[in-house]
Scaffold this motif. Structure first.
Motif, PDB file in Angstrom:
ATOM      1  N   LYS A  63       0.801  -1.227   0.000  1.00 17.23           N
ATOM      2  CA  LYS A  63       0.000   0.000   0.000  1.00 17.23           C
ATOM      3  C   LYS A  63       0.835   1.279   0.000  1.00 17.23           C
ATOM      4  N   GLU A  64       2.121   1.172  -0.255  1.00 14.07           N
ATOM      5  CA  GLU A  64       2.972   2.364  -0.245  1.00 14.07           C
ATOM      6  C   GLU A  64       3.702   2.461  -1.584  1.00 14.07           C
ATOM      7  N   ILE A  65       3.052   3.059  -2.579  1.00 10.37           N
ATOM      8  CA  ILE A  65       3.644   3.196  -3.913  1.00 10.37           C
ATOM      9  C   ILE A  65       4.715   4.272  -3.873  1.00 10.37           C
ATOM     10  N   THR A  66       5.893   3.956  -4.418  1.00 14.62           N
ATOM     11  CA  THR A  66       7.031   4.871  -4.335  1.00 14.62           C
ATOM     12  C   THR A  66       7.504   5.393  -5.687  1.00 14.62           C
ATOM     13  N   SER A  67       7.072   4.791  -6.811  1.00 14.26           N
ATOM     14  CA  SER A  67       7.463   5.298  -8.133  1.00 14.26           C
ATOM     15  C   SER A  67       6.619   4.623  -9.206  1.00 14.26           C
ATOM     16  N   LEU A  68       6.587   5.252 -10.396  1.00 10.63           N
ATOM     17  CA  LEU A  68       5.811   4.754 -11.528  1.00 10.63           C
ATOM     18  C   LEU A  68       6.661   4.790 -12.792  1.00 10.63           C
ATOM     19  N   ALA A  69       6.336   3.902 -13.744  1.00  8.24           N
ATOM     20  CA  ALA A  69       7.007   3.919 -15.050  1.00  8.24           C
ATOM     21  C   ALA A  69       6.136   3.172 -16.059  1.00  8.24           C
ATOM     22  N   TRP A  70       5.997   3.751 -17.253  1.00  9.53           N
ATOM     23  CA  TRP A  70       5.244   3.115 -18.336  1.00  9.53           C
ATOM     24  C   TRP A  70       6.175   2.323 -19.244  1.00  9.53           C
ATOM     25  N   ARG A  71       5.708   1.172 -19.713  1.00  9.02           N
ATOM     26  CA  ARG A  71       6.439   0.485 -20.773  1.00  9.02           C
ATOM     27  C   ARG A  71       6.317   1.320 -22.045  1.00  9.02           C
ATOM     28  N   PRO A  72       7.337   1.351 -22.892  1.00 10.78           N
ATOM     29  CA  PRO A  72       7.308   2.249 -24.053  1.00 10.78           C
ATOM     30  C   PRO A  72       6.094   2.089 -24.957  1.00 10.78           C
ATOM     31  N   ASP A  73       5.491   0.901 -25.024  1.00 12.72           N
ATOM     32  CA  ASP A  73       4.317   0.736 -25.883  1.00 12.72           C
ATOM     33  C   ASP A  73       3.024   1.159 -25.184  1.00 12.72           C
ATOM     34  N   GLY A  74       3.088   1.529 -23.901  1.00 13.97           N
ATOM     35  CA  GLY A  74       1.924   2.004 -23.180  1.00 13.97           C
ATOM     36  C   GLY A  74       0.942   0.926 -22.766  1.00 13.97           C
ATOM     37  N   LYS A  75       1.310  -0.348 -22.892  1.00 15.89           N
ATOM     38  CA  LYS A  75       0.389  -1.433 -22.556  1.00 15.89           C
ATOM     39  C   LYS A  75       0.570  -1.950 -21.125  1.00 15.89           C
ATOM     40  N   VAL A  76       1.711  -1.677 -20.530  1.00 19.94           N
ATOM     41  CA  VAL A  76       1.997  -2.158 -19.177  1.00 19.94           C
ATOM     42  C   VAL A  76       2.508  -0.987 -18.339  1.00 19.94           C
ATOM     43  N   LEU A  77       2.037  -0.928 -17.104  1.00 18.05           N
ATOM     44  CA  LEU A  77       2.458   0.099 -16.165  1.00 18.05           C
ATOM     45  C   LEU A  77       3.171  -0.568 -14.996  1.00 18.05           C
ATOM     46  N   ALA A  78       4.379  -0.109 -14.690  1.00 22.43           N
ATOM     47  CA  ALA A  78       5.153  -0.632 -13.562  1.00 22.43           C
ATOM     48  C   ALA A  78       5.055   0.345 -12.391  1.00 22.43           C
ATOM     49  N   PHE A  79       4.879  -0.208 -11.189  1.00 24.93           N
ATOM     50  CA  PHE A  79       4.933   0.631  -9.991  1.00 24.93           C
ATOM     51  C   PHE A  79       5.651  -0.138  -8.891  1.00 24.93           C
ATOM     52  N   SER A  80       6.379   0.589  -8.079  1.00 26.80           N
ATOM     53  CA  SER A  80       7.126  -0.014  -6.974  1.00 26.80           C
ATOM     54  C   SER A  80       6.373   0.200  -5.666  1.00 26.80           C
ATOM     55  N   VAL A  81       6.482  -0.785  -4.779  1.00 28.99           N
ATOM     56  CA  VAL A  81       5.792  -0.737  -3.490  1.00 28.99           C
ATOM     57  C   VAL A  81       6.847  -0.780  -2.383  1.00 28.99           C
ATOM     58  N   GLY A  82       6.822   0.226  -1.526  1.00 35.07           N
ATOM     59  CA  GLY A  82       7.868   0.354  -0.517  1.00 35.07           C
ATOM     60  C   GLY A  82       7.715  -0.586   0.648  1.00 35.07           C
ATOM     61  N   ASP A  83       6.488  -0.806   1.142  1.00 37.21           N
ATOM     62  CA  ASP A  83       6.330  -1.609   2.353  1.00 37.21           C
ATOM     63  C   ASP A  83       6.580  -3.089   2.105  1.00 37.21           C
ATOM     64  N   THR A  84       6.397  -3.570   0.875  1.00 40.45           N
ATOM     65  CA  THR A  84       6.679  -4.978   0.572  1.00 40.45           C
ATOM     66  C   THR A  84       7.937  -5.161  -0.276  1.00 40.45           C
ATOM     67  N   LYS A  85       8.579  -4.044  -0.677  1.00 42.12           N
ATOM     68  CA  LYS A  85       9.800  -4.089  -1.501  1.00 42.12           C
ATOM     69  C   LYS A  85       9.587  -4.941  -2.748  1.00 42.12           C
TER      70      LYS A  85
END
Length: 486
Positions: A63-85
């Motif tokens: 529940k603690e999102i720390t950053s976001l990034a899109w895949r270059p084709d825009g079909k997948v979104l990556a996000f990092s979670v701090g509390d679960t690493k």
């Protein structure tokens, strides 16, 4: 004088219930991803700023999102979670988790770049992919998981290589091909990463870090790392990363197959425990009580439906083993064998760190899994024969008690049928196990033991003691040796 609009003029505004921590625009769509303080991941359309979907925090992601990034084709979104690493890959169309993997530190920044190599590299890679599809048939769709089995292929995306760069505290930086396969861990970085940038030709990695002094004053440092090794090995890196994504999606496919098998098995257990518990509790020598149970509680029609239901569940498990486990393990073995060949080609792939011994261990593990699947098929076949013989015997007994006509084809019991019934009764209605199953009186663990989630590794090579085929081969070899001596 012409009055031009201000470059900072507001064109739209929307009130949100929670403060926003991070946002990222899609590289090729009219979408913006938002992460708020409640741990929600939101996707909005920029034109009217209407919400497309929201992904709530859960125990699997955190529940603690720390950053976001899109895949270059825009079909997948990556996000990092701090509390679960963890780093989580999410399908931008359906807001469903495609893949997640742990990281050593909570990621403070991420960057996802598409690699631009020469056209000859991409064309040769496409040819190798087509060759792979010639030898491997398309895996069948999983029952009750059609969308899931299709979504695993979204992890591969386009043929062109793309790399997700993840950065965090203590100089933590890692590179993941296709967002899945870790290909590099740069060293010589200190401080907390605040921004990352990988060049599209893989020649350099730019990192901005923050170092706090003893007085807690932040110092910003810019670091540029030479990643020319990745650039010089681009064809090999692409092939190796693509193979890993195939292996990763196949493992996920096998896990989904096992989940479907467990669901079918739970259906058998539920049917048996609901319908036959009273039958097991009644002792065989209490004939009047047993007769009353069969005539009142378990009707002829109900027995027939129960037998068909159990037979259908067994057939579903059998089909999953043949069509899914065996097909998936064969495809997995194919790709691992190719990776082993790549590892043995030291001139090209040794700089990338492929370990032939570790790959060989993986191949042996897949072989053990395939043997265990074949063993399960034999157990299912025997269990189905025992079930059919038992229900046929019980059906005839109920017809006789109700003085109904018994069809001639059912009235004939061969010695083999009697043996099946005896095996069924001795295995599933053992008095010693009546009080060991926490209220479940019907014992059908022969198939279920293959579906238990246990930490024990598969035995490799398997125990062949008493195997008739091994004995035959052994004595054939001895006979041939004697003939050679003569």
């Amino acid at each position: 004088m012409l009055d031009f609009p201000s470059p900072t003029q507001t064109v739209g505004e929307k009130q949100l219930p929670n403060p926003i921590l991070y946002m990222a625009w899609s590289p090729n769509r009219d979408l913006i991803a938002l992460a708020n303080t409640a741990g929600e991941l939101l996707l909005h359309r920029l034109a009217n700023f209407q919400r497309v979907w929201s992904l709530l925090p859960n125990e699997n992601t955190g529940k603690e999102i720390t950053s976001l990034a899109w895949r270059p084709d825009g079909k997948v979104l990556a996000f990092s979670v701090g509390d679960t690493k963890q780093v989580v890959l999410c399908d931008a169309e359906k807001a469903e988790i495609l893949h997640l993997f742990p990281v050593e530190y909570p990621a403070s920044c991420m960057h996802w770049t598409e690699v631009h190599g020469d056209s000859s590299t991409l064309s040769s890679f496409s040819e190798s992919e087509d060759e792979s599809s010639r030898f491997l048939p398309k895996l069948p769709t999983l029952p009750k998981s059609e969308e899931k089995s299709d979504e695993v292929t979204n992890l591969l995306g386009e043929v062109r290589l793309n790399i997700l760069v993840v950065g965090g505290p203590s100089g933590f930086v890692e590179l993941y091909a296709y967002g899945l396969y870790k290909i590099a861990t740069p060293s010589g970085i200190s401080g907390t990463c605040r921004s990352l940038g990988l060049s599209s030709d893989l020649r350099s990695l730019s990192v901005i870090t923050e170092i706090r002094s003893a007085e807690d004053n932040p110092e910003i440092h810019y670091i540029q790392l030479d990643t020319g090794l990745l650039s010089s090995c681009l064809p090999e890196l692409t092939k190796m990363a693509r193979k890993f994504t195939h292996i990763s999606t196949l493992l996920q496919y096998l896990r989904l197959s096992l989940t479907c098998m467990c669901e079918a098995w739970e259906e058998i257990l539920m049917q048996m425990d609901l319908r036959l518990t009273k039958f097991v509790q009644v002792r065989v020598h209490h004939i009047p009580e047993l007769q009353a149970l069969l005539m009142n509680q378990l009707t002829v029609k109900g027995l027939k439906m129960l037998g068909q239901s159990i037979d259908s569940s067994y057939s579903s498990i059998q089909k999953l083993v043949i069509s899914h486990l065996q097909s998936g393990s064969e495809a997995l073995l194919y790709h691992l064998s190719e990776v082993k060949g790549m590892a043995l080609w030291k001139q090209k792939f040794q700089p990338l760190g492929l370990d032939p011994a570790a790959i060989e261990d993986a191949i042996v593990a897949v072989g053990s899994f395939t043997l265990k699947a074949n063993e399960l098929l034999q157990v299912i076949d025997k269990s189905m024969k025992n079930f059919k013989a038992f229900f046929r015997w019980l059906y005839v007994a109920m017809l006789r008690m109700s003085e109904d006509h018994v069809p001639p084809e059912l009235n004939k019991m061969t010695q083999k049928d009697l043996a099946f019934v005896a095996d069924f009764l001795s295995e599933h209605f053992s008095n010693e196990e009546l009080f060991d199953r926490k209220g479940k009186y019907f014992n059908v663990e022969r198939v279920g033991q293959y579906l238990k989630d246990e930490d024990e590794d598969l035995i490799s090579p398997p125990n062949m003691e008493g195997n008739q085929w091994v004995t035959f081969v052994k004595y054939t070899y001895l006979f041939y040796s004697v003939l050679c001596c003569i």
